[in-house]
Every structure is written in C-alpha cells, then in structure tokens.
Design a protein around this motif. Sequence first.
Motif, PDB file in Angstrom:
ATOM      1  N   LYS A 283       0.824  -1.212   0.000  1.00 35.77           N
ATOM      2  CA  LYS A 283       0.000   0.000   0.000  1.00 35.77           C
ATOM      3  C   LYS A 283       0.857   1.260   0.000  1.00 35.77           C
ATOM      4  O   LYS A 283       0.527   2.263  -0.651  1.00 35.77           O
ATOM      5  N   HIS A 284       2.007   1.216   0.718  1.00 35.99           N
ATOM      6  CA  HIS A 284       2.867   2.407   0.807  1.00 35.99           C
ATOM      7  C   HIS A 284       3.459   2.793  -0.543  1.00 35.99           C
ATOM      8  O   HIS A 284       3.784   3.961  -0.778  1.00 35.99           O
ATOM      9  N   ARG A 285       3.587   1.818  -1.461  1.00 32.23           N
ATOM     10  CA  ARG A 285       4.125   2.110  -2.783  1.00 32.23           C
ATOM     11  C   ARG A 285       3.025   2.490  -3.778  1.00 32.23           C
ATOM     12  O   ARG A 285       3.318   3.027  -4.840  1.00 32.23           O
ATOM     13  N   LEU A 286       1.791   2.174  -3.434  1.00 28.03           N
ATOM     14  CA  LEU A 286       0.670   2.466  -4.334  1.00 28.03           C
ATOM     15  C   LEU A 286       0.059   3.838  -4.094  1.00 28.03           C
ATOM     16  O   LEU A 286      -0.493   4.444  -5.016  1.00 28.03           O
ATOM     17  N   LYS A 287       0.165   4.353  -2.860  1.00 28.52           N
ATOM     18  CA  LYS A 287      -0.516   5.603  -2.526  1.00 28.52           C
ATOM     19  C   LYS A 287       0.104   6.797  -3.247  1.00 28.52           C
ATOM     20  O   LYS A 287       1.244   6.738  -3.738  1.00 28.52           O
ATOM     21  N   ALA A 288      -0.660   7.878  -3.319  1.00 30.91           N
ATOM     22  CA  ALA A 288      -0.225   9.073  -4.041  1.00 30.91           C
ATOM     23  C   ALA A 288       1.010   9.682  -3.389  1.00 30.91           C
ATOM     24  O   ALA A 288       1.250   9.544  -2.187  1.00 30.91           O
ATOM     25  N   SER A 289       1.803  10.360  -4.213  1.00 29.97           N
ATOM     26  CA  SER A 289       2.989  11.060  -3.712  1.00 29.97           C
ATOM     27  C   SER A 289       3.011  12.461  -4.322  1.00 29.97           C
ATOM     28  O   SER A 289       2.083  12.864  -5.020  1.00 29.97           O
ATOM     29  N   LYS A 290       4.095  13.187  -4.084  1.00 33.07           N
ATOM     30  CA  LYS A 290       4.204  14.546  -4.610  1.00 33.07           C
ATOM     31  C   LYS A 290       4.332  14.561  -6.136  1.00 33.07           C
ATOM     32  O   LYS A 290       3.982  15.556  -6.781  1.00 33.07           O
ATOM     33  N   VAL A 291       4.827  13.447  -6.698  1.00 31.85           N
ATOM     34  CA  VAL A 291       5.114  13.438  -8.140  1.00 31.85           C
ATOM     35  C   VAL A 291       4.061  12.698  -8.965  1.00 31.85           C
ATOM     36  O   VAL A 291       4.059  12.797 -10.188  1.00 31.85           O
ATOM     37  N   ARG A 292       3.176  11.957  -8.314  1.00 28.49           N
ATOM     38  CA  ARG A 292       2.160  11.214  -9.076  1.00 28.49           C
ATOM     39  C   ARG A 292       0.939  10.915  -8.213  1.00 28.49           C
ATOM     40  O   ARG A 292       1.030  10.828  -6.983  1.00 28.49           O
ATOM     41  N   ILE A 295      -1.526   4.880  -7.569  1.00 27.45           N
ATOM     42  CA  ILE A 295      -1.598   3.815  -8.583  1.00 27.45           C
ATOM     43  C   ILE A 295      -2.891   3.035  -8.353  1.00 27.45           C
ATOM     44  O   ILE A 295      -3.124   2.510  -7.265  1.00 27.45           O
ATOM     45  N   GLU A 296      -3.732   2.973  -9.378  1.00 30.70           N
ATOM     46  CA  GLU A 296      -5.018   2.299  -9.246  1.00 30.70           C
ATOM     47  C   GLU A 296      -4.846   0.784  -9.414  1.00 30.70           C
ATOM     48  O   GLU A 296      -4.230   0.327 -10.373  1.00 30.70           O
ATOM     49  N   VAL A 297      -5.385   0.028  -8.470  1.00 30.71           N
ATOM     50  CA  VAL A 297      -5.396  -1.429  -8.577  1.00 30.71           C
ATOM     51  C   VAL A 297      -6.837  -1.864  -8.811  1.00 30.71           C
ATOM     52  O   VAL A 297      -7.709  -1.676  -7.949  1.00 30.71           O
ATOM     53  N   ILE A 298      -7.103  -2.404  -9.983  1.00 31.53           N
ATOM     54  CA  ILE A 298      -8.460  -2.797 -10.369  1.00 31.53           C
ATOM     55  C   ILE A 298      -8.567  -4.315 -10.276  1.00 31.53           C
ATOM     56  O   ILE A 298      -7.885  -5.045 -11.010  1.00 31.53           O
ATOM     57  N   ARG A 299      -9.384  -4.793  -9.352  1.00 32.56           N
ATOM     58  CA  ARG A 299      -9.510  -6.229  -9.115  1.00 32.56           C
ATOM     59  C   ARG A 299     -10.781  -6.768  -9.758  1.00 32.56           C
ATOM     60  O   ARG A 299     -11.890  -6.320  -9.437  1.00 32.56           O
ATOM     61  N   ASN A 300     -10.604  -7.721 -10.667  1.00 36.14           N
ATOM     62  CA  ASN A 300     -11.739  -8.401 -11.294  1.00 36.14           C
ATOM     63  C   ASN A 300     -11.664  -9.877 -10.903  1.00 36.14           C
ATOM     64  O   ASN A 300     -11.107 -10.706 -11.631  1.00 36.14           O
ATOM     65  N   TYR A 301     -12.189 -10.189  -9.736  1.00 30.26           N
ATOM     66  CA  TYR A 301     -12.091 -11.549  -9.203  1.00 30.26           C
ATOM     67  C   TYR A 301     -13.225 -12.418  -9.721  1.00 30.26           C
ATOM     68  O   TYR A 301     -14.395 -12.035  -9.673  1.00 30.26           O
ATOM     69  N   PRO A 345      -3.781   7.638 -15.981  1.00 31.55           N
ATOM     70  CA  PRO A 345      -3.302   7.149 -14.674  1.00 31.55           C
ATOM     71  C   PRO A 345      -2.566   5.813 -14.746  1.00 31.55           C
ATOM     72  O   PRO A 345      -2.787   5.002 -15.644  1.00 31.55           O
ATOM     73  N   ASN A 346      -1.658   5.649 -13.782  1.00 29.14           N
ATOM     74  CA  ASN A 346      -0.996   4.352 -13.594  1.00 29.14           C
ATOM     75  C   ASN A 346      -2.017   3.347 -13.084  1.00 29.14           C
ATOM     76  O   ASN A 346      -2.701   3.597 -12.088  1.00 29.14           O
ATOM     77  N   GLN A 347      -2.087   2.191 -13.756  1.00 31.28           N
ATOM     78  CA  GLN A 347      -3.094   1.195 -13.376  1.00 31.28           C
ATOM     79  C   GLN A 347      -2.515  -0.214 -13.400  1.00 31.28           C
ATOM     80  O   GLN A 347      -1.646  -0.534 -14.216  1.00 31.28           O
ATOM     81  N   ILE A 348      -3.008  -1.020 -12.479  1.00 31.60           N
ATOM     82  CA  ILE A 348      -2.699  -2.448 -12.447  1.00 31.60           C
ATOM     83  C   ILE A 348      -4.029  -3.189 -12.394  1.00 31.60           C
ATOM     84  O   ILE A 348      -4.871  -2.910 -11.534  1.00 31.60           O
ATOM     85  N   TRP A 349      -4.205  -4.120 -13.342  1.00 31.63           N
ATOM     86  CA  TRP A 349      -5.426  -4.924 -13.374  1.00 31.63           C
ATOM     87  C   TRP A 349      -5.090  -6.338 -12.896  1.00 31.63           C
ATOM     88  O   TRP A 349      -4.132  -6.956 -13.368  1.00 31.63           O
ATOM     89  N   ILE A 350      -5.883  -6.851 -11.984  1.00 36.86           N
ATOM     90  CA  ILE A 350      -5.714  -8.229 -11.513  1.00 36.86           C
ATOM     91  C   ILE A 350      -7.014  -8.977 -11.796  1.00 36.86           C
ATOM     92  O   ILE A 350      -8.070  -8.628 -11.248  1.00 36.86           O
ATOM     93  N   THR A 351      -6.916  -9.973 -12.653  1.00 37.28           N
ATOM     94  CA  THR A 351      -8.098 -10.741 -13.058  1.00 37.28           C
ATOM     95  C   THR A 351      -7.906 -12.205 -12.720  1.00 37.28           C
ATOM     96  O   THR A 351      -6.848 -12.772 -13.004  1.00 37.28           O
ATOM     97  N   THR A 352      -8.904 -12.809 -12.094  1.00 34.64           N
ATOM     98  CA  THR A 352      -8.830 -14.243 -11.781  1.00 34.64           C
ATOM     99  C   THR A 352     -10.015 -14.958 -12.413  1.00 34.64           C
ATOM    100  O   THR A 352     -11.107 -14.395 -12.522  1.00 34.64           O
ATOM    101  N   SER A 353      -9.785 -16.191 -12.833  1.00 33.37           N
ATOM    102  CA  SER A 353     -10.854 -16.974 -13.458  1.00 33.37           C
ATOM    103  C   SER A 353     -10.468 -18.442 -13.465  1.00 33.37           C
ATOM    104  O   SER A 353      -9.315 -18.798 -13.173  1.00 33.37           O
ATOM    105  N   LEU A 354     -11.431 -19.267 -13.810  1.00 34.11           N
ATOM    106  CA  LEU A 354     -11.167 -20.694 -14.020  1.00 34.11           C
ATOM    107  C   LEU A 354     -10.851 -20.921 -15.493  1.00 34.11           C
ATOM    108  O   LEU A 354     -11.400 -20.237 -16.364  1.00 34.11           O
ATOM    109  N   SER A 355      -9.966 -21.851 -15.775  1.00 29.90           N
ATOM    110  CA  SER A 355      -9.684 -22.201 -17.169  1.00 29.90           C
ATOM    111  C   SER A 355     -10.914 -22.874 -17.775  1.00 29.90           C
ATOM    112  O   SER A 355     -11.833 -23.279 -17.064  1.00 29.90           O
ATOM    113  N   GLU A 356     -10.929 -22.996 -19.093  1.00 33.51           N
ATOM    114  CA  GLU A 356     -12.089 -23.571 -19.777  1.00 33.51           C
ATOM    115  C   GLU A 356     -12.373 -24.995 -19.326  1.00 33.51           C
ATOM    116  O   GLU A 356     -13.531 -25.417 -19.250  1.00 33.51           O
TER     117      GLU A 356
END
Length: 432
Positions: A283-292, A295-301, A345-356
């Motif tokens: 969390k400390h690396r994701l939160k806003a700072s003076k320069v940016r 970082i958005e973390v988008i979870r699609n579980y 914006p800086n974004q990270i997407w995390i998607t989880t699913s079952l294989s076919e």
Amino acid sequence: MLNLPENSLILIVDDTITNLEIISDALTTAGFIVTTARNGEKALQQIQDTLPDLILLDVMMPGIDGFETCQKLKTNPLTQDIPVIFMTGISDIETKVKGLNLGAVDYITKPFQKEEVLARIKTHLQLRYLTKTLEQRVSERTAELSQALKDLQAYQIQIIQKEKMSALGQLVTGIAHEINNPVSCIHGNLDHTANYFNNLIKIIDLYQQNYPEPVPAIQAEIAETDLEYMRSDLPNLITSMKEGVQRIRNISTSLRNFSRPDKDRKVFCNIHNGIDSTIMILKHRLKASKVRPEIEVIRNYGNLPSITCFSGQLNQVFMNILTNAIDALEESNIGRGYSEIEKHPNQIWITTSLSEDKYNAVIQIKDNGVGMSADIQQKIFEHLFTTKLFGRGTGLGLSIAHQIIVEKHKGKLDVYSVPGKGSEFTITIPIH
C-alpha cells in the motif's frame, strides 16, 4: 588405431576413365563403397543427394578444375568438413601449397601406388572419425555441464527462497504478535471509553435538568470547553479511532497471511486472500505522492474455489510480479508531469478466473507501464537476469517466481508485453 566406420563412402572425381577404374577397383577390394564423377560440376551435383566420407579430387579437369571444386566444397556448411585429397601429376611445391590453403588434407601423386593411396585414405578417415567422435563427446559433456549448471542455479534459488521466506516469516510473525497485543488493548478499551462517555453525558444531562441555572463558574467553564461541540465530536473521534485500529488489525492479519510458513505438503487456500494481503503490504508504494497520483489497482475476481498450494510461496510470486509492475509504472512516469499522469493514470489490473476445462486457476496481472522488448521477454525468467540499475534488482525475483509456479505447483507462468504499452503476466495453477 581406431576402427573405421563400416561402409565408408569414397567419391572419386577424375576426367580420366582409366584412373577412375584403377582407384575404384583398389578401394572396392579394400572394402570401401565407391562412387565416381567425371568432372567438378557432376561431383557437386552428386554430393547434394549423398554426402561421401572422403573425396579424391583430380586437379586438372575440364570445366571447373579441382581447386575451384574444392573451394566450393569448403564454402558449403554441409560439405566443408569432408576430407579432400587431391590427385595430381604435378609435384611442385606451389601447387601443393595452393591446394592445402584451399582446405585439402593431402596430396596423392600420379602414377598411383595402391598401398600409399589406401594408407592415406585410411589415415584421413580415421582422423575424421576421431574428430566427429570427439565433437560428439564434447557436445554431450557440454550438455551435461549446462544441465548441472541449471540444477545448481535451481538449488541456489531454492536455498535463497527458503531462507528468505523463513526469515521473513519469523520477522513478520513477531511483528504481527507485537502489534496485536497493544492494538487489541486499544480496541477493547475504546468500547469502554464510549460507554464511560455516554454515562458521563447522562449525568451532565441530569444536572442540567435539575439545575438549569448553574453558578457563574460552571457556566464559564461550559462556554470555555464548548460542551455542545465536544458532545457531538467525541463519538466521531472514537469511531475514527476504531477504524484506525481495525486497519492496523487488518494489516497485521495480512502480514500473517502473506508470510504463512509452508509445510512439506500443500494446503487449501484462498487465492484472493493472498492477493489482497500482498496489495495491503504494498500500500505504501501504491498511494499518491508529490510526483504522481495513486496507482489504481483494479480487481476483477472470478468465482475461484480454494486451491491446493504452497500459500506462502504463492504470495511471494504475487509480491514479485506486483513489485515489478510498480517499478515499470514508476519508470513510465519519468518525464511526465502530475497532471499528465492524472489524465492517463498508472493502473494495475488483476483478473482471476477458471480455465475452460475447470481444472486450473488463472491469475492475470497487467500494468500499463513501460513494457518489454521481445528480447527481454525471452530472458525475463533467467537466473540473475535484471534490467534494473545496480543495487535495485537481484535478477532472482521472477526466476524464483517461475520456479515456484512451474516446479512447485506444476503450473505455467507466461509473459506478454509491448514496449510502451505495458506487460501482462499470466499464472496458471492446477486447482488440485
């Protein structure tokens, strides 16, 4: 001496029929398989179909002579290793040196001496056989050493990973335990504080009902302390403190989940809990700072069941990949202003699913950072390979992640990236 390979094939190239017959009979009698050609062009055509073990090549021939034929043989990767022995009636040193410089291994002078011809042919066939055998042994030994190096590197990674996780587990468990004791105390006392405050307020209300006109000193103190504001704000303060304490408890739980020690066998675990714990720690690396901005973390579980795995090691994989994603995003911000990053914006997407086939859990972690070239993608999981500056990367993170997924869990770890567009890591793990 070494035994010659059975049925060695000798190609004789000579424009004189008598020479062809004499040498062919001698070699056939000695047990060799013989094929002939009347000139250099036909010899080069025949070689395209069948490669001989040795070539007897006449120097003086119509069309392309022996020297030019030899030169063509030595410039062709398929024929350059075939021994060539020149046959000539010319015995001057200049001619012999020219032939040897073109790649010939020997000379036979006309008229032929049967014993000499056979002796020279056998010697050069033995040398070629010895060379090929030696090359094969060197190749096999090189493959063995290469495999031994890979095994050693894998063992080193296992030791580093085991010691790292063991030390991290002990440290984090100790910290979580030390945090839990005072936090639990604060959490419990906040409830008592709220009850005591409510009781005091009831008593104050009773005093105000029964003594509506307090003495001037009490009125002055009520005005000084702003009793009404304190009555309305203190419950909010207590609620805020409870939320803060609960956040600390969540962090402590995340630390324990992340560093859960792995035993000799796999256990059932919730993939999403592991990912959430890792995100909490970062969390400390994701939160806003003076320069940016943040970082958005988008979870699609997706709807994943609990899977059988080494949960602590799997969390380490999430940590390594997410850390790399954050590094890539920060690198992509170089030269960009705050407002520009805000628009894109800086974004990270995390998607989880079952294989076919429903047999595997699939976790995709994607960022919109700097991305990687095809050359880097091929090396990204190699031992000690890193693109980071000295002191910022060890080259072990993704190598360890690959070993954990592929060797420990019998799964797959793939990467797809486009320079300037970002990277996507796909983890595939068997559910059972």
